[in-house]
Write a protein that holds these residues in place. Structure first.
Motif, PDB file in Angstrom:
ATOM      1  N   ALA A   1      44.339 -91.718  28.931  1.00 38.03           N
ATOM      2  CA  ALA A   1      43.054 -91.459  29.594  1.00 38.03           C
ATOM      3  C   ALA A   1      43.171 -91.674  31.099  1.00 38.03           C
ATOM      4  N   LEU A   2      43.888 -92.715  31.506  1.00 35.93           N
ATOM      5  CA  LEU A   2      44.069 -92.971  32.935  1.00 35.93           C
ATOM      6  C   LEU A   2      44.849 -91.844  33.606  1.00 35.93           C
TER       7      LEU A   2
ATOM      8  N   ASP B   1      44.762 -88.743  32.861  1.00 39.21           N
ATOM      9  CA  ASP B   1      43.859 -87.600  33.020  1.00 39.21           C
ATOM     10  C   ASP B   1      42.755 -87.865  34.040  1.00 39.21           C
ATOM     11  N   LEU B   2      42.223 -89.101  34.032  1.00 40.94           N
ATOM     12  CA  LEU B   2      40.997 -89.372  34.781  1.00 40.94           C
ATOM     13  C   LEU B   2      41.210 -90.196  36.044  1.00 40.94           C
ATOM     14  N   GLY B   3      42.292 -90.938  36.110  1.00 46.46           N
ATOM     15  CA  GLY B   3      42.502 -91.785  37.272  1.00 46.46           C
ATOM     16  C   GLY B   3      41.881 -93.162  37.102  1.00 46.46           C
ATOM     17  N   GLN B   4      40.682 -93.207  36.550  1.00 46.85           N
ATOM     18  CA  GLN B   4      40.036 -94.469  36.202  1.00 46.85           C
ATOM     19  C   GLN B   4      39.102 -94.224  35.026  1.00 46.85           C
ATOM     20  N   LEU B   5      38.734 -95.297  34.364  1.00 46.40           N
ATOM     21  CA  LEU B   5      37.833 -95.205  33.226  1.00 46.40           C
ATOM     22  C   LEU B   5      36.459 -95.722  33.633  1.00 46.40           C
TER      23      LEU B   5
ATOM     24  N   ALA C   1      33.687 -99.825  35.814  1.00 43.27           N
ATOM     25  CA  ALA C   1      34.839 -98.976  36.143  1.00 43.27           C
ATOM     26  C   ALA C   1      36.121 -99.796  36.038  1.00 43.27           C
TER      27      ALA C   1
ATOM     28  N   ASP D   1      40.290 -99.293  36.810  1.00 46.18           N
ATOM     29  CA  ASP D   1      41.394 -98.473  37.296  1.00 46.18           C
ATOM     30  C   ASP D   1      42.694 -98.918  36.628  1.00 46.18           C
ATOM     31  N   LYS D   2      43.815 -98.383  37.102  1.00 47.42           N
ATOM     32  CA  LYS D   2      45.097 -98.680  36.454  1.00 47.42           C
ATOM     33  C   LYS D   2      45.445-100.168  36.529  1.00 47.42           C
TER      34      LYS D   2
ATOM     35  N   LYS E   1      33.857 -92.188  30.058  1.00 55.31           N
ATOM     36  CA  LYS E   1      33.657 -90.991  30.848  1.00 55.31           C
ATOM     37  C   LYS E   1      34.217 -91.199  32.248  1.00 55.31           C
ATOM     38  N   HIS E   2      34.590 -90.083  32.900  1.00 60.73           N
ATOM     39  CA  HIS E   2      35.070 -90.133  34.268  1.00 60.73           C
ATOM     40  C   HIS E   2      33.873 -90.214  35.221  1.00 60.73           C
TER      41      HIS E   2
END
Length: 318
Positions: A272-273, A275-279, A291, A293-294, A317-318
């Motif tokens: 998911a990270l 694809d989205l960069g953060q959750l 939020a 992040d990695k 969701k992003h």
């Protein structure tokens, strides 16, 4: 948050000289707070509001410091309803509809949640101060009943062996409910006196249920609980207690959301990270945004803290 001037109230009472108790609840400010972040169809509001009133009535007799969580897992246009209420009558609730679901204004519980007979009703008792290794108690039964009151009555008779009757009503302004319960009598008297006491309890119970059964939903919706108490039981000798006051409270925290993410597993989180960069997670109950992040997610899996979650999480969701 419900203010100190809230009209929300729960009134306990018992019938003198009989093992029969009752409760009346009226929830308006808290109910409006629950609805504030969602646009539920009218039929969903009715059933969820009745569930909110029922959860308050059921939690009023908790014998531990914790919460009762009532869930319906549905197989119709409504996939999930959840109400949580703790021993201090702090409440939250939400409903999830299937994507693209159409809900008729007059749809009842069966059409909403048990259209194919696979609905399930779940009650979880979750102590706040658990001893090591202690798990929440959870009862899961088929969705047996065509309205919220009958579902809970059937659950209580099956799981707790307690005669329980409920009358529930809700619209977009208020949720109200009445509970009557016949309690087991534990007596040290001789058999003859014990039989007489049981007969008196049964007579009082039947009379109370008969009186309460005259209560129709329009009257329950339009009448405050003190008036209802006098109107229904004015000929009975009852004892009332200091009322409780339900209020909206969401128990979501960043730690609990992090535990939910850990349940998904490292591979799914990493994908998911990528694809989205953060959750981004929004609480279904209060709308609060979280939020991760990695770096945040890496820290989640670096800790050995136990994972615990009772309520299905919001969508990521992003």
């Amino acid at each position: 948050m419900t203010t100190e001037t809230s009209s929300d109230s729960l009134q306990k009472f018992i019938f003198d000289n009989a093992a029969v108790r009752g409760e009346l609840v009226e929830i308006s400010d808290t109910w409006r707070e629950i609805q504030a972040r969602h646009s539920y169809p009218p039929a969903v509001k009715t059933v969820l509001g009745e569930m909110v009133a029922a959860a308050a009535l059921m939690s009023a007799n908790l014998k531990f410091n914790g919460a009762i969580v009532m869930q319906i897992h549905g197989d119709g246009p409504v996939r999930l309803m959840v109400v949580e209420c703790d021993a201090q009558l702090r409440m939250r609730a939400t409903a999830k509809l299937a994507e693209g679901a159409h809900v008729a204004d007059d749809a009842g519980l069966t059409a909403l949640l048990n259209a194919h007979g696979r609905g399930r009703f779940v009650i979880t008792l979750d102590p706040l101060d658990k001893v090591p290794g202690q798990q929440p108690y959870q009862g899961i039964v088929p969705l047996d009943g065509d309205n919220m009151a009958s579902v809970i009555e059937n659950y209580m008779l099956r799981s707790e062996q307690l005669d329980t009757r409920l009358w529930l009503a809700a619209d977009d302004k208020v949720a109200r409910g009445l509970l009557l319960q016949k309690l087991p009598r534990h007596s040290g008297k001789d058999d003859q006196h014990a039989q007489m006491s049981e007969a008196e309890d049964l007579e009082t119970w039947n009379r109370a249920v008969t009186l309460a059964s005259t209560l129709k939903q329009p009257e329950l919706l339009s009448t405050d609980i003190q008036t209802l108490l006098k109107r229904l039981f004015w000929e009975e000798t009852i004892r009332v207690f200091e009322p409780g006051h339900p209020q909206f409270h969401c128990s979501c925290t960043r730690e609990r959301v992090g535990n939910m993410l850990k349940l998904l597993g490292r591979p799914e989180i990493d994908a998911a990270l990528a694809d989205l960069g953060q959750l981004a997670i929004n609480c279904d109950f209060c709308g609060k945004h979280y939020a991760f992040d990695k770096v945040d997610c890496a820290q989640l899996f670096a800790t050995d803290a136990p994972v615990e979650i009772l309520i299905p999480p919001s969508d990521v969701k992003h």
